[in-house]
Design a protein around this motif. Structure first.
Motif, PDB file in Angstrom:
ATOM      1  N   VAL A 161       0.805  -1.195   0.157  1.00  0.00           N
ATOM      2  CA  VAL A 161      -0.050  -0.069   0.140  1.00  0.00           C
ATOM      3  C   VAL A 161       0.887   1.330  -0.027  1.00  0.00           C
ATOM      4  CG1 VAL A 161      -1.784  -1.006   0.909  1.00  0.00           C
ATOM      5  CG2 VAL A 161      -0.558  -0.010   2.449  1.00  0.00           C
ATOM      6  N   ARG A 199       0.569   3.479  -6.842  1.00  0.00           N
ATOM      7  CA  ARG A 199      -0.451   2.631  -6.457  1.00  0.00           C
ATOM      8  C   ARG A 199      -1.884   2.863  -6.946  1.00  0.00           C
ATOM      9  NH1 ARG A 199       0.085   4.760  -0.246  1.00  0.00           N
ATOM     10  NH2 ARG A 199      -0.415   6.655  -0.672  1.00  0.00           N
ATOM     11  N   MET A 235      -5.527   0.271  -3.672  1.00  0.00           N
ATOM     12  CA  MET A 235      -4.529   0.516  -2.572  1.00  0.00           C
ATOM     13  C   MET A 235      -4.434   1.901  -1.936  1.00  0.00           C
ATOM     14  SD  MET A 235      -2.973  -2.425  -2.649  1.00  0.00           S
ATOM     15  CE  MET A 235      -4.175  -3.364  -3.194  1.00  0.00           C
TER      16      MET A 235
END
Length: 190
Positions: free
Chosen positions: A52, A57, A61
């Motif tokens: 994460v 991302r 995420m």
């Protein structure tokens, strides 16, 4: 509207706990001592944090990172208690399957791929965290056959390398409902 709004509270809980369940399936496949268990728990947390925290991302995420940093965890939905490590492994694998199904159904292909990658990273890092077998830390192997089998089962369930699409499974909501008891109380309708 945020990506999290695509999910009910129970569905989001399943998505958020999917990575931990992937790690729990590996732990249950070949339980370690206390030291090994602590190392495996640390590996689960580190792999989730790594997933994460990546620079590029996906929206999923991002939403998971925000929840991990912000709000207290939601209360777990009721489920059958595990009676042994085999039950823990099976319930964990089912939880991962349900979480992946939800992500596939309610997010983009990029989110699904990132989530699948996270689940596999957690499983692999958990397996590598503690040496199995041996004596006083001497000998043994980093990843044993039981752990490799669970990782392969996860890989197959999640679609191998690549898509992470689960299309042939029953939606999680259908699994949460128990059949009404039949006339004899057995749950069978005939």
């Amino acid at each position: 509207m945020s990506l999290k709004d695509n999910f009910t509270a129970d569905e989001w809980f399943k998505v958020m706990t999917g990575p931990g369940r992937a790690g729990a399936a590996v732990v249950a496949a070949s339980p370690s001592g206390v030291t090994g268990l602590l190392a495996e728990a640390g590996a689960i947390a580190a792999a989730v944090r790594e997933s994460v925290s990546r620079e590029r991302r996906t929206p999923l995420m991002e939403a998971m990172a925000a929840d991990l940093l912000g709000q207290p965890a939601a209360r777990a939905p009721e489920q059958e208690r595990a009676r042994n490590v085999e039950d823990v492994k099976n319930q964990s694998l089912e939880g991962v399957r349900q979480a992946m199904w939800l992500v596939n159904a309610k997010t983009s292909p990029e989110d699904a791929a990132a989530y699948r990658d996270m689940l596999m990273l957690v499983a692999e890092r958990t397996a590598e965290a503690a040496t199995e077998g041996g004596f006083l830390g001497i000998g043994g192997e980093r990843v044993n056959d039981k752990e490799r089998a669970v990782i392969e089962e996860l890989r197959q369930m999640l679609g191998g390398s690549g898509s992470g699409v689960i299309t042939h499974e029953t939606p999680p909501e259908a699994l949460d409902r128990r059949p009404e008891p039949g006339p004899d109380g057995s749950g069978n309708s005939n």
